[in-house]
Scaffold this motif. Structure first.
Motif, PDB file in Angstrom:
ATOM      1  N   GLU A 777       0.827  -1.210   0.000  1.00 15.11           N
ATOM      2  CA  GLU A 777       0.000   0.000   0.000  1.00 15.11           C
ATOM      3  C   GLU A 777       0.857   1.255   0.000  1.00 15.11           C
ATOM      4  O   GLU A 777       0.563   2.235  -0.685  1.00 15.11           O
ATOM      5  CB  GLU A 777      -0.937  -0.006   1.213  1.00 15.11           C
ATOM      6  N   LEU A 778       1.940   1.223   0.783  1.00 18.30           N
ATOM      7  CA  LEU A 778       2.790   2.409   0.893  1.00 18.30           C
ATOM      8  C   LEU A 778       3.492   2.727  -0.417  1.00 18.30           C
ATOM      9  O   LEU A 778       3.571   3.883  -0.835  1.00 18.30           O
ATOM     10  CB  LEU A 778       3.831   2.226   2.007  1.00 18.30           C
ATOM     11  N   VAL A 779       4.032   1.695  -1.080  1.00 18.33           N
ATOM     12  CA  VAL A 779       4.752   1.968  -2.331  1.00 18.33           C
ATOM     13  C   VAL A 779       3.778   2.415  -3.418  1.00 18.33           C
ATOM     14  O   VAL A 779       4.099   3.278  -4.242  1.00 18.33           O
ATOM     15  CB  VAL A 779       5.591   0.750  -2.765  1.00 18.33           C
ATOM     16  N   SER A 780       2.574   1.872  -3.405  1.00 21.73           N
ATOM     17  CA  SER A 780       1.558   2.317  -4.379  1.00 21.73           C
ATOM     18  C   SER A 780       1.213   3.781  -4.132  1.00 21.73           C
ATOM     19  O   SER A 780       1.096   4.579  -5.075  1.00 21.73           O
ATOM     20  CB  SER A 780       0.293   1.466  -4.270  1.00 21.73           C
ATOM     21  N   TYR A 781       1.061   4.158  -2.853  1.00 20.67           N
ATOM     22  CA  TYR A 781       0.771   5.549  -2.521  1.00 20.67           C
ATOM     23  C   TYR A 781       1.943   6.452  -2.904  1.00 20.67           C
ATOM     24  O   TYR A 781       1.746   7.533  -3.490  1.00 20.67           O
ATOM     25  CB  TYR A 781       0.468   5.698  -1.030  1.00 20.67           C
ATOM     26  N   ALA A 782       3.165   6.015  -2.574  1.00 24.89           N
ATOM     27  CA  ALA A 782       4.340   6.836  -2.875  1.00 24.89           C
ATOM     28  C   ALA A 782       4.440   7.132  -4.366  1.00 24.89           C
ATOM     29  O   ALA A 782       4.783   8.247  -4.775  1.00 24.89           O
ATOM     30  CB  ALA A 782       5.606   6.129  -2.383  1.00 24.89           C
ATOM     31  N   LEU A 783       4.119   6.151  -5.192  1.00 28.82           N
ATOM     32  CA  LEU A 783       4.214   6.348  -6.641  1.00 28.82           C
ATOM     33  C   LEU A 783       3.122   7.285  -7.161  1.00 28.82           C
ATOM     34  O   LEU A 783       3.256   7.837  -8.252  1.00 28.82           O
ATOM     35  CB  LEU A 783       4.155   4.999  -7.365  1.00 28.82           C
ATOM     36  N   THR A 784       2.041   7.466  -6.396  1.00 31.77           N
ATOM     37  CA  THR A 784       1.057   8.488  -6.792  1.00 31.77           C
ATOM     38  C   THR A 784       1.602   9.887  -6.528  1.00 31.77           C
ATOM     39  O   THR A 784       1.213  10.852  -7.180  1.00 31.77           O
ATOM     40  CB  THR A 784      -0.271   8.318  -6.030  1.00 31.77           C
ATOM     41  N   ILE A 785       2.518  10.001  -5.546  1.00 25.60           N
ATOM     42  CA  ILE A 785       3.150  11.287  -5.250  1.00 25.60           C
ATOM     43  C   ILE A 785       4.208  11.606  -6.288  1.00 25.60           C
ATOM     44  O   ILE A 785       4.298  12.724  -6.791  1.00 25.60           O
ATOM     45  CB  ILE A 785       3.768  11.281  -3.830  1.00 25.60           C
ATOM     46  N   ASN A 786       5.039  10.613  -6.615  1.00 28.66           N
ATOM     47  CA  ASN A 786       6.086  10.807  -7.628  1.00 28.66           C
ATOM     48  C   ASN A 786       6.280   9.490  -8.369  1.00 28.66           C
ATOM     49  O   ASN A 786       6.944   8.579  -7.867  1.00 28.66           O
ATOM     50  CB  ASN A 786       7.389  11.281  -6.988  1.00 28.66           C
ATOM     51  N   ALA A 787       5.708   9.414  -9.555  1.00 28.89           N
ATOM     52  CA  ALA A 787       5.780   8.176 -10.337  1.00 28.89           C
ATOM     53  C   ALA A 787       7.154   7.972 -10.963  1.00 28.89           C
ATOM     54  O   ALA A 787       7.401   6.926 -11.568  1.00 28.89           O
ATOM     55  CB  ALA A 787       4.714   8.199 -11.427  1.00 28.89           C
ATOM     56  N   ASN A 788       8.068   8.947 -10.824  1.00 27.94           N
ATOM     57  CA  ASN A 788       9.386   8.852 -11.450  1.00 27.94           C
ATOM     58  C   ASN A 788      10.507   8.656 -10.436  1.00 27.94           C
ATOM     59  O   ASN A 788      11.675   8.869 -10.762  1.00 27.94           O
ATOM     60  CB  ASN A 788       9.662  10.116 -12.272  1.00 27.94           C
ATOM     61  N   ASN A 789      10.166   8.288  -9.207  1.00 27.89           N
ATOM     62  CA  ASN A 789      11.207   8.012  -8.214  1.00 27.89           C
ATOM     63  C   ASN A 789      11.722   6.590  -8.436  1.00 27.89           C
ATOM     64  O   ASN A 789      11.020   5.602  -8.191  1.00 27.89           O
ATOM     65  CB  ASN A 789      10.629   8.169  -6.801  1.00 27.89           C
ATOM     66  N   HIS A 790      12.980   6.472  -8.940  1.00 28.73           N
ATOM     67  CA  HIS A 790      13.470   5.155  -9.351  1.00 28.73           C
ATOM     68  C   HIS A 790      13.623   4.188  -8.182  1.00 28.73           C
ATOM     69  O   HIS A 790      13.464   2.981  -8.333  1.00 28.73           O
ATOM     70  CB  HIS A 790      14.799   5.284 -10.112  1.00 28.73           C
ATOM     71  N   PHE A 791      13.925   4.718  -6.963  1.00 31.81           N
ATOM     72  CA  PHE A 791      14.042   3.822  -5.809  1.00 31.81           C
ATOM     73  C   PHE A 791      12.690   3.205  -5.452  1.00 31.81           C
ATOM     74  O   PHE A 791      12.606   2.025  -5.106  1.00 31.81           O
ATOM     75  CB  PHE A 791      14.622   4.587  -4.613  1.00 31.81           C
ATOM     76  N   TRP A 792      11.633   4.003  -5.534  1.00 32.55           N
ATOM     77  CA  TRP A 792      10.291   3.474  -5.243  1.00 32.55           C
ATOM     78  C   TRP A 792       9.858   2.499  -6.327  1.00 32.55           C
ATOM     79  O   TRP A 792       9.188   1.496  -6.037  1.00 32.55           O
ATOM     80  CB  TRP A 792       9.290   4.626  -5.138  1.00 32.55           C
ATOM     81  N   LEU A 793      10.238   2.779  -7.572  1.00 32.37           N
ATOM     82  CA  LEU A 793       9.906   1.856  -8.664  1.00 32.37           C
ATOM     83  C   LEU A 793      10.606   0.511  -8.488  1.00 32.37           C
ATOM     84  O   LEU A 793      10.016  -0.543  -8.774  1.00 32.37           O
ATOM     85  CB  LEU A 793      10.296   2.479 -10.007  1.00 32.37           C
ATOM     86  N   ILE A 794      11.857   0.540  -7.997  1.00 33.50           N
ATOM     87  CA  ILE A 794      12.588  -0.715  -7.740  1.00 33.50           C
ATOM     88  C   ILE A 794      11.890  -1.511  -6.640  1.00 33.50           C
ATOM     89  O   ILE A 794      11.760  -2.747  -6.721  1.00 33.50           O
ATOM     90  CB  ILE A 794      14.052  -0.420  -7.354  1.00 33.50           C
ATOM     91  N   ILE A 795      11.415  -0.803  -5.598  1.00 35.34           N
ATOM     92  CA  ILE A 795      10.689  -1.494  -4.517  1.00 35.34           C
ATOM     93  C   ILE A 795       9.437  -2.165  -5.072  1.00 35.34           C
ATOM     94  O   ILE A 795       9.148  -3.328  -4.766  1.00 35.34           O
ATOM     95  CB  ILE A 795      10.321  -0.505  -3.384  1.00 35.34           C
ATOM     96  N   GLN A 796       8.694  -1.443  -5.903  1.00 32.92           N
ATOM     97  CA  GLN A 796       7.485  -2.012  -6.508  1.00 32.92           C
ATOM     98  C   GLN A 796       7.836  -3.237  -7.351  1.00 32.92           C
ATOM     99  O   GLN A 796       7.152  -4.268  -7.302  1.00 32.92           O
ATOM    100  CB  GLN A 796       6.792  -0.947  -7.371  1.00 32.92           C
ATOM    101  N   ALA A 797       8.930  -3.132  -8.114  1.00 30.37           N
ATOM    102  CA  ALA A 797       9.362  -4.270  -8.932  1.00 30.37           C
ATOM    103  C   ALA A 797       9.754  -5.462  -8.061  1.00 30.37           C
ATOM    104  O   ALA A 797       9.395  -6.617  -8.361  1.00 30.37           O
ATOM    105  CB  ALA A 797      10.543  -3.847  -9.815  1.00 30.37           C
ATOM    106  N   ASP A 798      10.472  -5.198  -6.958  1.00 30.68           N
ATOM    107  CA  ASP A 798      10.871  -6.284  -6.044  1.00 30.68           C
ATOM    108  C   ASP A 798       9.653  -6.984  -5.446  1.00 30.68           C
ATOM    109  O   ASP A 798       9.660  -8.207  -5.238  1.00 30.68           O
ATOM    110  CB  ASP A 798      11.757  -5.723  -4.919  1.00 30.68           C
ATOM    111  N   ILE A 799       8.609  -6.190  -5.133  1.00 32.24           N
ATOM    112  CA  ILE A 799       7.384  -6.776  -4.573  1.00 32.24           C
ATOM    113  C   ILE A 799       6.747  -7.724  -5.586  1.00 32.24           C
ATOM    114  O   ILE A 799       6.352  -8.848  -5.257  1.00 32.24           O
ATOM    115  CB  ILE A 799       6.399  -5.667  -4.155  1.00 32.24           C
ATOM    116  N   TYR A 800       6.652  -7.267  -6.841  1.00 29.91           N
ATOM    117  CA  TYR A 800       6.087  -8.138  -7.883  1.00 29.91           C
ATOM    118  C   TYR A 800       6.966  -9.373  -8.099  1.00 29.91           C
ATOM    119  O   TYR A 800       6.469 -10.471  -8.316  1.00 29.91           O
ATOM    120  CB  TYR A 800       5.942  -7.363  -9.195  1.00 29.91           C
ATOM    121  N   PHE A 801       8.279  -9.183  -7.998  1.00 29.49           N
ATOM    122  CA  PHE A 801       9.196 -10.314  -8.169  1.00 29.49           C
ATOM    123  C   PHE A 801       8.995 -11.344  -7.042  1.00 29.49           C
ATOM    124  O   PHE A 801       8.946 -12.552  -7.276  1.00 29.49           O
ATOM    125  CB  PHE A 801      10.641  -9.812  -8.170  1.00 29.49           C
ATOM    126  N   ALA A 802       8.844 -10.825  -5.826  1.00 30.31           N
ATOM    127  CA  ALA A 802       8.677 -11.716  -4.671  1.00 30.31           C
ATOM    128  C   ALA A 802       7.357 -12.475  -4.732  1.00 30.31           C
ATOM    129  O   ALA A 802       7.232 -13.561  -4.163  1.00 30.31           O
ATOM    130  CB  ALA A 802       8.760 -10.909  -3.375  1.00 30.31           C
TER     131      ALA A 802
END
Length: 952
Positions: A777-802
């Motif tokens: 939920e937090l990473v989804s919310y964070a990406l609504t604030i800034n969809a171009n933050n590469h660190f948050w995008l990596i976290i989202q990718a890691d979640i999908y990978f896991a």
């Protein structure tokens, strides 16, 4: 002998003559004894002329006079380069202050003089050297004027400051100049004493300065008419001083003819004007308004005359007739003016006992809320109830009463009957009688376009009227209208509680108990409805109406309840926070300092027995975090507040951790405190329960009260944060907490993750399922604030990978690289595409059966993984484009293996593609390292762009 002024020119020309060195190079005039004596002589001549600017300006050019006055400033010890506006004249020696005054007076006079047209001198026979000299002087004069105009505002401030001195000053004489030249040490002695030099009285200085300021203000008035008032003031003061002391003085003489011209132009000499007495009469004012089309002032004059009744009725009617004629000729804009003038005249007629004019009846055929508003305003301003006679009050009351009886629209009747003037003029019995009359003649209701006589002609009952008013009450967001409707409803029935008529009107329980305790039914309904509607407007982001409703409610409760007053102030603070965050704050504009102060004041408030909503404290802390008020949260917030308010404590820990983030070692202490608080929130309380079969089972309570707040409350609070550093901090904490789990297979990467503790004493108490959900939920919310933050995008990718969603994981891995490399046109930073990220991208491609992509990605690792690459290339069931990707391979070893593999399989076409790829000159092992790196980088770019098009 030459006149004295010409001596100044000669002395200064000699002193400013440039010198020529041995190399025939032109040098500035030397500062030697000869030149200093020449400058001193020029100053003495000016002193002989008593520094009379009138005399000096007539004979000296602008450059020469500029040089002379600069020498005066220099010898008067004014530091060069000092802004005169920054100098306190009252603290300077009298001669120094006078030198600054002279220079700034000359500057203003020169600017004014330059604005006058100059008669061109008829040129004589052309002489080249004379023309060059004139051109040089013209250019020099223009440059000086440009500087003077740029400094005009400062010069005006200096002269305005001089008017406040109110003390005598002294100007240098020949004697004081000699003393300065002979004995420089006397600077602090006689030459600066109160008796040195020629005395200029304070009144004479005021007269000079006022004249010069008046002239510049008059000149500026051509572009700014308001400045003419300043000019009038200055010239009027000069006339007073001249009347008192005369126009001549030792220092200068006022040109009284010129002053009279200025005064006449400014309209100061009111005593000499025959028309001014007429201008003050309402007749001439109305005539002027009609001529200029200033109808707003026309209405104002008529309204004011309603109190004095000085204008004849016939004259007022003639004004209305003239306006009606203009309106009939096609000027539609005059319709409203005609109505307003007609209303003013009608009220005047009523007060004088005249019959109401037919024009009023015609213009009032279609009454509206705006027309009634204006009519009531005119009535209120036309009678002074304290001093008015009973006869006058009766006339006004009868007019309002008849007006109500003549209106069919009940809403407009209620507007009049609930007005303050109506209530004061009519007694309670009269008002009740009028309401009864209104009910008896209430209009019939038509429910369709084809009424049936037997049914639809039945008069509307009182309950129908109440229903209509309740419907209007539900729809209205106008506080004044809501009050009127409630007054009328309570006049019809006292049995109903009107705050209950809509289930959409919700007030928090903490407030409801206080509001419903109000004894007066009308006040209770009004306060409840205003607050409920205001909160609803806040919820739908209609902040304008919310502010109006809250302001009306605040004004109402201030009269009787300090407790509810504080409640409304708190709600208005929350509204102001919402308004700023949705408006200027959304574009990055910092909140005003007073809003920050009010937020701090709310958090520190210690008023007993005030009902408080937790959401306000929550929003206040989030507001301070979002605007980086970390210093206040960590150092200035009171300790009792931290101990009693969980949001303040959480905000303080977050602020302290963010503040110390640049130094990981130093931040570990505060980070540990924040870690422990969050771990407690995410912990569950275990209870054992014996079942029917005798077995003991473990019950986990998801929402435990072990922490300072529930996990859902924490999540709700975090979703109010927008500051990237705060979001990154709390996100990395939850990622670390997720990774601590013993059975975790795939860690999630995050920025600043190293500052958190690496273990938890009691792992069983943590609800890791809830932690995993929270991270998502937090990473989804964070990406609504800034969809171009590469660190948050990596976290989202890691979640999908896991969670084995490999296609989605690749999408976010590629997106993270794209946003930080201009869509792969630049090198992806190594802290984004780490070896771990590349290996996960390899695994994603492998599990998606895209084996050629696996081989290419193996090249991205710091050490190429040939084993994985060769194994992937051996796979024949690949879902990617296979040999079309060979152009993206730059590792020769992999290309050689491909050539061998295709030869072994007898795949001639694919072998040729591999040979073509390996045969490119830029991949030759003998090439310089930078050529090889450039070839690799170009292939990386093309491959990643191709992947992005595939997965985006």
């Amino acid at each position: 002998d030459p006149p004295p002024v010409q001596l100044i020119v000669q002395f200064l020309e000699q002193a400013s003559k440039p010198s020529v060195n041995e190399q025939n190079q032109v040098q500035p005039p030397p500062d030697n004894k000869r030149n200093r004596i020449l400058k001193l002589l020029a100053l003495k001549v000016a002193a002989h002329l008593k520094w009379d600017l009138d005399v000096l300006e007539k004979s000296l050019s602008v450059p020469v006079l500029n040089m002379l006055l600069n020498e005066l400033l220099c010898i008067s010890k004014v530091p060069p380069g000092t802004k005169h506006v920054d100098v306190d004249l009252s603290s300077l020696p009298p001669t120094t202050a006078m030198a600054i005054l002279l220079y700034n007076r000359w500057a203003i006079r020169t600017i004014v003089q330059s604005s006058f047209p100059v008669k061109q001198v008829k040129p004589g026979p052309p002489q080249l050297n004379v023309m060059n000299q004139m051109q040089q002087e013209k250019e020099l004069t223009e440059n000086i004027l440009k500087v003077l105009k740029e400094q005009a505002a400062d010069s005006i401030l200096v002269l305005e400051g001089a008017l406040k001195l109110n003390k005598d000053l002294y100007v240098h004489t020949i004697r004081t100049l000699d003393l300065l030249a002979m004995e420089p040490g006397m600077v602090n002695g006689e030459t600066e004493s109160s008796t040195a030099g020629l005395k200029i009285s304070a009144e004479e200085i005021e007269c000079q300065v006022c004249y010069d300021l008046g002239a510049i203000y008059f000149q500026q008035g051509s572009t700014n008419a308001a400045v003419h008032e300043n000019a009038k003031e200055k010239f009027f003061r000069i006339k007073e001083l001249i009347a008192k002391n005369g126009s001549s003085s030792l220092h200068f003489t006022i040109d009284e003819e010129r002053l009279a011209g200025y005064c006449q132009a400014c309209g100061v000499l009111t005593s000499s004007s025959d028309d001014t007495s007429q201008q003050a009469t309402p007749y001439s004012q109305i005539h002027s308004c009609m001529k200029s089309g200033n109808y707003q002032d026309l209405v104002k004059i008529l309204l004011e005359d309603n109190l004095t009744l000085s204008l004849p009725v016939q004259f007022r009617q003639s004004v209305l007739r003239e306006l009606l004629q203009k309106a009939q000729q096609g000027n539609d804009a005059l319709d409203e003016v005609c109505f307003k003038v007609c209303v003013c005249n009608t009220v005047c007629d009523v007060l004088q006992g005249q019959t109401i004019d037919i024009h009023f009846c015609q213009l009032f055929l279609k009454p509206s809320k705006e027309k009634i508003d204006f009519l009531l305003e005119v009535c209120s301003r036309s009678i002074n109830l304290e001093n008015a006679s009973e006869a006058l009050k009766r006339k006004m009351a009868a007019f309002l009463k008849n007006l109500c009886l003549g209106l069919e629209d009940l809403q407009l009747v209620f507007m009049i009957s609930s007005h303050e003037l109506f209530i004061k003029l009519l007694k309670d019995d009269e008002r009740k009688l009028l309401i009864d009359q209104m009910r008896k003649r209430s209009p019939r209701i038509n429910l369709c376009t084809k009424p049936v006589t037997s049914f639809y002609d039945i008069p509307a009952s009182a309950s129908v009227n109440i229903g209509q008013l309740e419907h209007q009450l539900i729809l209205s967001v106008d506080p004044w209208r809501i009050r009127q409707i409630l007054i009328e409803l309570h006049g019809m029935t006292s049995e109903r509680q009107f705050w209950t008529i809509s289930n959409k009107w919700e007030v928090p329980n903490v407030y409801g108990n206080v509001i419903l305790g109000i004894k007066d039914n009308l006040t209770r309904d009004l306060v409840y409805i205003l607050m409920a509607k205001g909160l609803h407007c806040c919820a739908i982001k209609d902040f304008v109406h919310a502010k109006q409703l809250f302001a009306a409610c605040l004004e109402l409760v201030t009269e009787f309840s300090p407790k509810l007053r504080q409640v409304m102030l708190n709600e208005m603070l929350l509204l102001d926070i919402y308004t700023h965050e949705a408006g200027p704050g959304a574009s990055g504009e910092r909140p005003p300092s007073d809003l920050i102060s009010r937020v701090r004041g709310y958090l520190e408030m210690r008023v007993p027995d005030i009902p408080l909503r937790q959401v306000i404290a929550e929003e206040c802390v989030a507001f301070l975090l979002n605007w980086c008020e970390n210093e206040y949260l960590t150092m200035q917030v009171p300790l009792p507040l931290v101990q009693t308010n969980p949001y303040v404590k959480l905000g303080q820990l977050l602020a302290a951790t963010c503040k110390e983030l640049p130094g990981p070692k130093e931040s570990r202490r505060t980070a540990k405190d924040l870690w422990e608080v969050v771990v407690q929130i995410c912990s569950v309380s275990n209870q054992h329960k014996r079942g029917n079969d005798g077995r003991v089972s473990l019950i986990k309570h998801r929402e435990s009260t072990l922490g300072i707040m529930y996990r859902s409350e924490l999540l709700s609070f975090i979703k109010k944060l927008r500051e990237p550093l705060v979001l990154t901090t709390i996100l990395s904490l939850f990622v670390k907490l997720h990774n601590v789990r013993e059975d975790i297979v795939n860690d999630i990467a995050a920025e600043h993750i190293s500052i958190w503790p690496s273990s938890i004493p009691n792992l069983q108490s943590v609800d890791f399922e809830a932690v995993a959900v929270t991270v998502k939920e937090l990473v989804s919310y964070a990406l609504t604030i800034n969809a171009n933050n590469h660190f948050w995008l990596i976290i989202q990718a890691d979640i999908y990978f896991a969670t084995n969603q490999y296609s989605a994981a690749l999408h976010y891995y590629l997106q993270a690289g794209a946003v930080c490399s201009d869509f792969f046109n630049k090198v992806v930073p190594p802290d984004v595409y780490t070896d771990q990220v590349i290996k996960r991208m390899i695994k994603c491609c492998s599990l998606l059966n895209c084996h050629t992509q696996v081989a290419i990605l193996c090249q991205f690792l710091r050490e190429v993984d040939y084993k994985t690459a060769f194994k992937a290339l051996q796979e024949q069931n690949s879902h990617d484009a296979m040999d079309s990707y060979y152009e993206y391979i730059w590792d020769v070893t992999i290309l050689e293996y491909l050539t061998y593999l295709h030869h072994k399989r007898g795949e001639t076409d694919k072998r040729q593609i591999a040979i073509k790829a390996i045969g490119q000159t830029e991949l030759n092992a003998s090439n310089p390292e930078e050529v090889l790196q450039l070839a690799a980088q170009r292939r990386k770019k093309k491959f990643l762009q191709a992947m992005a098009k595939l997965y985006f």
